[in-house]
Design a protein around this motif. Structure first.
Motif, PDB file in Angstrom:
ATOM      1  N   VAL A  52       7.066   2.750  16.278  1.00  0.00           N
ATOM      2  CA  VAL A  52       6.967   1.506  17.033  1.00  0.00           C
ATOM      3  C   VAL A  52       6.172   0.506  16.208  1.00  0.00           C
ATOM      4  CG1 VAL A  52       6.108   0.435  19.153  1.00  0.00           C
ATOM      5  CG2 VAL A  52       7.057   2.754  19.202  1.00  0.00           C
ATOM      6  N   PRO A  53       6.657  -0.737  16.074  1.00  0.00           N
ATOM      7  CA  PRO A  53       5.923  -1.720  15.276  1.00  0.00           C
ATOM      8  C   PRO A  53       4.462  -1.837  15.692  1.00  0.00           C
ATOM      9  CG  PRO A  53       8.079  -2.577  15.835  1.00  0.00           C
ATOM     10  CD  PRO A  53       7.930  -1.285  16.588  1.00  0.00           C
ATOM     11  N   PHE A  54       3.603  -1.877  14.702  1.00  0.00           N
ATOM     12  CA  PHE A  54       2.156  -2.070  14.837  1.00  0.00           C
ATOM     13  C   PHE A  54       1.429  -0.842  15.390  1.00  0.00           C
ATOM     14  CE2 PHE A  54       3.961  -6.377  15.201  1.00  0.00           C
ATOM     15  CZ  PHE A  54       3.322  -6.985  14.128  1.00  0.00           C
ATOM     16  N   SER A  55       2.127   0.280  15.581  1.00  0.00           N
ATOM     17  CA  SER A  55       1.456   1.454  16.140  1.00  0.00           C
ATOM     18  C   SER A  55       0.827   2.338  15.076  1.00  0.00           C
ATOM     19  CB  SER A  55       2.435   2.278  16.976  1.00  0.00           C
ATOM     20  OG  SER A  55       3.480   2.816  16.176  1.00  0.00           O
ATOM     21  N   GLY A  56       0.839   1.900  13.821  1.00  0.00           N
ATOM     22  CA  GLY A  56       0.159   2.621  12.755  1.00  0.00           C
ATOM     23  C   GLY A  56       0.925   3.844  12.284  1.00  0.00           C
ATOM     24  N   GLY A  57       0.274   4.603  11.394  1.00  0.00           N
ATOM     25  CA  GLY A  57       0.838   5.862  10.936  1.00  0.00           C
ATOM     26  C   GLY A  57       1.406   5.863   9.539  1.00  0.00           C
ATOM     27  N   ARG A  58       1.506   4.695   8.891  1.00  0.00           N
ATOM     28  CA  ARG A  58       2.021   4.674   7.521  1.00  0.00           C
ATOM     29  C   ARG A  58       0.887   4.985   6.555  1.00  0.00           C
ATOM     30  NH1 ARG A  58       5.553  -0.117   4.490  1.00  0.00           N
ATOM     31  NH2 ARG A  58       5.521   0.837   2.423  1.00  0.00           N
ATOM     32  N   ALA A  59       1.116   5.972   5.707  1.00  0.00           N
ATOM     33  CA  ALA A  59       0.114   6.341   4.705  1.00  0.00           C
ATOM     34  C   ALA A  59       0.174   5.385   3.532  1.00  0.00           C
ATOM     35  CB  ALA A  59       0.340   7.770   4.235  1.00  0.00           C
ATOM     36  N   ILE A  60      -0.960   4.791   3.207  1.00  0.00           N
ATOM     37  CA  ILE A  60      -1.061   3.864   2.084  1.00  0.00           C
ATOM     38  C   ILE A  60      -1.745   4.582   0.938  1.00  0.00           C
ATOM     39  CG2 ILE A  60      -1.817   1.589   1.353  1.00  0.00           C
ATOM     40  CD1 ILE A  60       0.073   1.568   3.772  1.00  0.00           C
ATOM     41  N   GLY A  61      -1.019   4.750  -0.141  1.00  0.00           N
ATOM     42  CA  GLY A  61      -1.586   5.465  -1.275  1.00  0.00           C
ATOM     43  C   GLY A  61      -2.538   4.603  -2.088  1.00  0.00           C
ATOM     44  N   THR A  62      -3.588   5.204  -2.590  1.00  0.00           N
ATOM     45  CA  THR A  62      -4.532   4.552  -3.499  1.00  0.00           C
ATOM     46  C   THR A  62      -4.836   5.531  -4.629  1.00  0.00           C
ATOM     47  OG1 THR A  62      -6.692   5.321  -2.694  1.00  0.00           O
ATOM     48  CG2 THR A  62      -5.609   3.579  -1.408  1.00  0.00           C
ATOM     49  N   PRO A  63      -5.416   5.068  -5.726  1.00  0.00           N
ATOM     50  CA  PRO A  63      -5.794   6.003  -6.791  1.00  0.00           C
ATOM     51  C   PRO A  63      -6.871   6.995  -6.360  1.00  0.00           C
ATOM     52  CG  PRO A  63      -5.700   3.750  -7.617  1.00  0.00           C
ATOM     53  CD  PRO A  63      -5.605   3.666  -6.129  1.00  0.00           C
ATOM     54  N   PHE A  64      -7.475   6.764  -5.188  1.00  0.00           N
ATOM     55  CA  PHE A  64      -8.576   7.609  -4.729  1.00  0.00           C
ATOM     56  C   PHE A  64      -8.179   8.521  -3.574  1.00  0.00           C
ATOM     57  CE2 PHE A  64      -9.906   3.262  -5.843  1.00  0.00           C
ATOM     58  CZ  PHE A  64     -10.480   3.532  -7.079  1.00  0.00           C
ATOM     59  N   GLY A  65      -6.918   8.456  -3.159  1.00  0.00           N
ATOM     60  CA  GLY A  65      -6.441   9.229  -2.023  1.00  0.00           C
ATOM     61  C   GLY A  65      -5.670   8.327  -1.076  1.00  0.00           C
ATOM     62  N   ALA A  66      -5.230   8.900   0.036  1.00  0.00           N
ATOM     63  CA  ALA A  66      -4.396   8.160   0.988  1.00  0.00           C
ATOM     64  C   ALA A  66      -5.204   7.728   2.210  1.00  0.00           C
ATOM     65  CB  ALA A  66      -3.209   8.998   1.418  1.00  0.00           C
ATOM     66  N   ILE A  67      -4.843   6.548   2.726  1.00  0.00           N
ATOM     67  CA  ILE A  67      -5.436   6.029   3.952  1.00  0.00           C
ATOM     68  C   ILE A  67      -4.284   5.664   4.881  1.00  0.00           C
ATOM     69  CG2 ILE A  67      -6.812   4.160   4.975  1.00  0.00           C
ATOM     70  CD1 ILE A  67      -8.387   4.026   2.393  1.00  0.00           C
ATOM     71  N   VAL A  68      -4.339   6.149   6.108  1.00  0.00           N
ATOM     72  CA  VAL A  68      -3.274   5.890   7.068  1.00  0.00           C
ATOM     73  C   VAL A  68      -3.629   4.631   7.858  1.00  0.00           C
ATOM     74  CG1 VAL A  68      -1.975   6.793   9.030  1.00  0.00           C
ATOM     75  CG2 VAL A  68      -2.739   8.338   7.213  1.00  0.00           C
ATOM     76  N   ALA A  69      -2.683   3.686   7.908  1.00  0.00           N
ATOM     77  CA  ALA A  69      -2.912   2.417   8.604  1.00  0.00           C
ATOM     78  C   ALA A  69      -3.084   2.669  10.097  1.00  0.00           C
ATOM     79  CB  ALA A  69      -1.756   1.456   8.354  1.00  0.00           C
ATOM     80  N   PRO A  70      -4.066   2.043  10.724  1.00  0.00           N
ATOM     81  CA  PRO A  70      -4.364   2.325  12.131  1.00  0.00           C
ATOM     82  C   PRO A  70      -3.405   1.653  13.102  1.00  0.00           C
ATOM     83  CG  PRO A  70      -5.875   0.688  11.283  1.00  0.00           C
ATOM     84  CD  PRO A  70      -5.062   1.160  10.116  1.00  0.00           C
ATOM     85  N   ASN A  71      -3.510   2.049  14.344  1.00  0.00           N
ATOM     86  CA  ASN A  71      -2.732   1.537  15.460  1.00  0.00           C
ATOM     87  C   ASN A  71      -3.300   0.183  15.889  1.00  0.00           C
ATOM     88  OD1 ASN A  71      -1.479   1.096  17.925  1.00  0.00           O
ATOM     89  ND2 ASN A  71      -1.886   3.139  18.744  1.00  0.00           N
ATOM     90  N   LEU A  72      -2.463  -0.857  15.876  1.00  0.00           N
ATOM     91  CA  LEU A  72      -2.916  -2.191  16.272  1.00  0.00           C
ATOM     92  C   LEU A  72      -2.460  -2.590  17.670  1.00  0.00           C
ATOM     93  CD1 LEU A  72      -2.405  -4.326  13.020  1.00  0.00           C
ATOM     94  CD2 LEU A  72      -4.415  -3.038  13.762  1.00  0.00           C
TER      95      LEU A  72
END
Length: 410
Positions: A52-72
């Motif tokens: 569902v749009p804006f409900s979060g859950g997409r993992a954003i990769g970084t050189p230091f590990g992954a951060i999952v975008a939060p639920n808005l």
């Protein structure tokens, strides 16, 4: 023409309001907030594939590990349901969470700090108007010591300048609007900049291009001046690319295709023109010294011409000038001549897929050649197109191709 008196009075009233410059359609705060979330491309990160749009859950990769975008969404347990406008402004402006903890800069508060309070309030009003979705997201999976949020204190002291955008009275309204969008909501420098070992953007010169971390694409220098990455582009070319995904100078591919699809194609013509006006005013770049050809580069280029004639010339032309709107020119193409060669390698291997936009609903795409070309032939043809015609970029090696053939990218 005979109009009933009440209707005549109403018509005259509407004419008066129009002449006075009063809008006949009052845009609601939520409607403005919706437009601003599109300008900020918020849904791209805060929506998981199929979610569902804006409900979060997409993992954003970084050189230091992954951060999952939060639920808005305004869910009280897993989203922004317990937040108020002050909390949201603090996150956007100061990079601080609901509990006053430091947010990681994968959330681009380093750019969003420039967004005005009125605009953050409008965005928050729109997000609060969404249907709540209960979706908790996992904690970041960052390596130690980056998993320690306390590490953000020295990072912020060194690399974060807090403050809203301040218009330059010496510049035009269009330039100021473009600067506000590019520097703030558009957060263009988050991709179009090199980063240091701690993940901080290098801002001098501004928008000078860089490799997008973990995505393995090169976001080009956006200067349209001499020696800039968009040298030779017009403001109309920039607007066309942002609106349709293609222009006479190039096509939006890779991560930029998603930006056009989800964000810029939906912006007003006035805002797109303002962004182009700002980019056109970026300073000229210093001339980059051409590196000497690597051993065997001349042989690669000669072999590459043979590969090009066999597989590429029918679409892109023997002269590299392309064919109309369907097949982009390679001569002077920023995706071909960017400093690293990454983009050309990736496009040859994986194909080129432009976004399907409202004004270009059925774009032509380039098929992948990873199964047809080995590392030597792929390196040869990329080296050829980077050095043919007016192009004067450096060669790439079979090792470069091998590295990007086996490395995933966005």
């Amino acid at each position: 023409m005979n109009l009933p008196i009440p209707r005549l009075v109403r018509c005259l009233g509407l004419v008066f309001l129009a002449l006075a410059g009063v809008s006949l359609h009052a845009e609601t705060v939520e409607e403005r907030g919706r437009y601003l979330t599109v300008a900020g491309d918020c849904a791209s990160c805060h929506t998981a594939r199929g979610g569902v749009p804006f409900s979060g859950g997409r993992a954003i990769g970084t050189p230091f590990g992954a951060i999952v975008a939060p639920n808005l969404t305004p869910d009280r347990e897993t989203g922004l349901g317990t937040w108020d406008a002050d909390d949201f402004y603090r996150a956007m402006h100061a990079g601080k969470g609901h509990d006053d903890s430091s947010l990681y800069p994968v959330f681009p508060f380093t750019s969003y700090t420039k967004v005005t309070r009125a605009d953050t309030d409008a965005i928050f009003a729109y997000l609060k108007s969404l249907a709540p979705v209960k979706r908790a997201v996992p904690e970041p999976t960052l390596r130690w010591p980056y998993s320690m949020r306390s590490m953000m204190a020295p990072w912020r002291a060194l690399y974060f300048d807090e403050g809203e955008f301040q218009p330059d009275p010496k510049r035009s309204p269009a330039w100021n609007r473009g600067a506000y969008l590019v520097q703030g909501l558009g957060h263009c420098n988050e991709c179009h900049a090199s980063r240091n070992r701690f993940g901080a953007m290098l801002t001098e010169p501004y928008l000078a291009g860089g490799i997008i971390p973990t995505q393995n694409w090169y976001a080009p220098d956006l200067s349209m001046g001499r020696h800039g990455g968009l040298s030779g582009w017009t403001e109309a070319d920039v607007v066309a690319l942002l609106k349709t995904g293609r222009s006479a100078k190039g096509t939006a591919l890779g991560p930029m295709a998603e930006v056009v699809l989800q964000s810029t194609q939906h912006l007003t013509d006035a805002d797109l023109a303002a962004m182009a006006s700002y980019l056109a005013a970026l300073p000229e770049r210093e001339s980059a010294e051409q590196s000497e050809s690597a051993a065997g580069a001349d042989d690669l280029a000669r072999n590459g011409k043979t590969v090009y004639v066999a597989h590429c010339a029918q679409c892109h032309g023997y002269d590299g000038r392309g064919k109309g709107d369907a097949y982009p020119a390679l001569d002077g193409n920023v995706s071909v001549t960017e400093p690293t060669g990454i983009n050309a390698i990736r496009i040859v291997l994986s194909g080129g897929f432009a976004p399907a936009t409202r004004d270009n609903p059925r774009p032509y795409s380039m098929p992948p050649f990873s199964q047809k070309l080995g590392d030597d032939d792929a390196a040869a043809v990329v080296t050829y197109i980077r050095q043919a015609w007016s192009n004067k970029a450096s060669a790439v090696s079979p090792g470069d191709v091998r590295a990007y053939r086996s490395t995933p990218g966005g």
